[in-house]
Design an enzyme around this catalytic site. Structure first.
Site, PDB file in Angstrom:
ATOM      1  N   GLY A  72       3.867  -7.057   1.986  1.00  0.00           N
ATOM      2  CA  GLY A  72       4.900  -6.228   2.585  1.00  0.00           C
ATOM      3  C   GLY A  72       4.507  -5.603   3.898  1.00  0.00           C
ATOM      4  O   GLY A  72       5.329  -4.978   4.557  1.00  0.00           O
ATOM      5  N   ALA A  79       1.940  -9.547  10.189  1.00  0.00           N
ATOM      6  CA  ALA A  79       3.041  -9.741   9.240  1.00  0.00           C
ATOM      7  C   ALA A  79       2.604 -10.695   8.152  1.00  0.00           C
ATOM      8  O   ALA A  79       3.076 -11.792   8.010  1.00  0.00           O
ATOM      9  CB  ALA A  79       4.264 -10.284   9.958  1.00  0.00           C
ATOM     10  N   VAL A  80       1.620 -10.259   7.367  1.00  0.00           N
ATOM     11  CA  VAL A  80       1.007 -11.099   6.349  1.00  0.00           C
ATOM     12  C   VAL A  80       1.548 -10.696   4.981  1.00  0.00           C
ATOM     13  O   VAL A  80       1.616  -9.522   4.666  1.00  0.00           O
ATOM     14  CB  VAL A  80      -0.530 -10.936   6.368  1.00  0.00           C
ATOM     15  CG1 VAL A  80      -1.173 -11.823   5.331  1.00  0.00           C
ATOM     16  CG2 VAL A  80      -1.066 -11.248   7.752  1.00  0.00           C
ATOM     17  N   HIS A  81       1.920 -11.670   4.189  1.00  0.00           N
ATOM     18  CA  HIS A  81       2.365 -11.407   2.834  1.00  0.00           C
ATOM     19  C   HIS A  81       1.432 -12.188   1.905  1.00  0.00           C
ATOM     20  O   HIS A  81       1.732 -13.279   1.472  1.00  0.00           O
ATOM     21  CB  HIS A  81       3.820 -11.817   2.653  1.00  0.00           C
ATOM     22  CG  HIS A  81       4.719 -11.115   3.613  1.00  0.00           C
ATOM     23  ND1 HIS A  81       5.274  -9.888   3.352  1.00  0.00           N
ATOM     24  CD2 HIS A  81       5.125 -11.442   4.859  1.00  0.00           C
ATOM     25  CE1 HIS A  81       6.021  -9.497   4.378  1.00  0.00           C
ATOM     26  NE2 HIS A  81       5.932 -10.422   5.296  1.00  0.00           N
ATOM     27  N   ALA A  82       0.264 -11.610   1.664  1.00  0.00           N
ATOM     28  CA  ALA A  82      -0.784 -12.324   0.933  1.00  0.00           C
ATOM     29  C   ALA A  82      -0.821 -11.866  -0.511  1.00  0.00           C
ATOM     30  O   ALA A  82      -0.693 -10.680  -0.797  1.00  0.00           O
ATOM     31  CB  ALA A  82      -2.141 -12.062   1.586  1.00  0.00           C
TER      32      ALA A  82
END
Length: 343
Positions: free
Chosen positions: A232, A242-245
């Protein structure tokens, strides 16, 4: 992994938290011969970029790599920094000491021209910043392309952008310069947001780096801690975070996982098998409006009605990175940065 002769590399950067991670890797990897670093306004003003670059090289124990000051602003646009991502000093406001090293007494374009042509083997040029310096070089000294093996640039996106819904920061910051890059006439690899956002160092490794007694490894940990990659999280700036890991339950209370960002482009230079690319037509949207700065990547399997009715346009063919082996590049980065401080 065994490596052949070191690859001559020149980095053009706007240091920058993740540019700093890239510099640490380039200095310490045995497969890279870092011949020069040139600086351009982007994440912060160009004088701040020079200062940060010299500080990182000094902390990493780099040899006397020449560093040159470049463009203060894009070719046409006004300068727009990313201090909201990288801190007021561009380095996460870590309070790093001023460098003792000094920049070269020539400008970035002159240094690029000199070092590219002087290299005994063709150079791999790695821009991790707005492409203003590179555009000025190509327009002023087009003969340099005869000694450039490849350009691997961090920029662009085949999918969503970060500076705008469709444009990545480096290209958005100076779209005309990016358009010039695509006409360089040498092989080009685009390490864009599609892969940039995926390479995340787990929190436990970030913590381990931050507690290292070796200055370069500790700096890498502090920089990664400034690039949280929790689900998020979103931010703009160069490449963005903008990483959604996914998390694996190992994240500690003091650090989050951190995105490698620009450093992934250097991993792709020494270990290209970790990056899956597709040769695709790419152009930069230059018109005013919401699509300005978008890298338009044509992923269609056949031409469409526009080409049938209006004729095809000549577009640059670029090796666009669309898939990346995340564990491979994380392991490569950590082993390189930590081993480099023991020699």
């Amino acid at each position: 992994m065994t490596y052949g002769p070191p690859i001559p590399v020149i980095i053009d950067c706007d240091t920058g938290v993740d540019d700093a991670l890239a510099l640490l890797f380039a200095v310490r990897h045995p497969g890279i011969d870092l011949r020069a670093v040139t600086c351009v306004a982007g994440n912060t003003d160009v004088d701040g970029v020079v200062r940060n670059t010299l500080t990182v090289l000094e902390t990493a124990g780099a040899p006397d790599v020449p560093v040159a000051r470049g463009a203060e602003r894009p070719l046409i646009e006004a300068p727009r920094s990313a201090s909201h991502v990288h801190g007021h000093d561009g380095m996460g406001d870590l309070g790093l000491p001023a460098p003792r090293r000094t920049p070269a007494d020539v400008d970035a374009v002159t240094l690029l021209h000199r070092e590219i042509l002087a290299s005994p083997h063709p150079v791999t040029l790695v821009p991790t910043a707005p492409l203003t310096n590179i555009a000025l070089l190509l327009r002023t000294h087009p003969e340099v392309t005869r000694n450039i093996e490849r350009i691997v640039f961090m920029g662009g996106a085949a999918g969503a952008g970060n500076a705008t819904p469709v444009a990545e920061f480096n290209v958005w910051h100076d779209p005309e310069a990016a358009a010039i890059l695509l006409t360089a006439g040498v092989p080009i690899t685009m390490y864009g947001l599609d892969v940039f956002n995926r390479v995340v160092v787990p929190a436990a490794e970030v913590h381990r780096l931050r507690t290292s007694t070796e200055p370069g490894a500790r700096l890498a940990g502090d920089l990664l801690a400034h690039r949280p990659a929790a689900p998020g999280t979103t931010a703009g700036g160069t490449g963005g975070t903008a990483v959604h890991a996914p998390t694996d339950g190992t994240d500690g209370p003091d650090e989050a996982a951190g995105g490698l960002g620009d450093a992934g482009a250097l991993c792709a230079v020494v270990d290209p098998r970790g990056l899956t690319t597709y040769r695709l037509p790419v152009e930069v949207s230059l018109a005013p409006g919401p699509a300005r700065g978008q890298t338009v990547v044509d992923r269609r399997s056949r031409i469409g009605e526009a080409e049938l009715h209006e004729g095809t346009r000549e577009q640059a063919l670029v090796d666009v990175g669309l898939e990346v082996d995340v564990p491979r590049y994380v392991k490569l980065y950590l082993e390189t940065v930590e081993a480099g401080g023991t020699g």
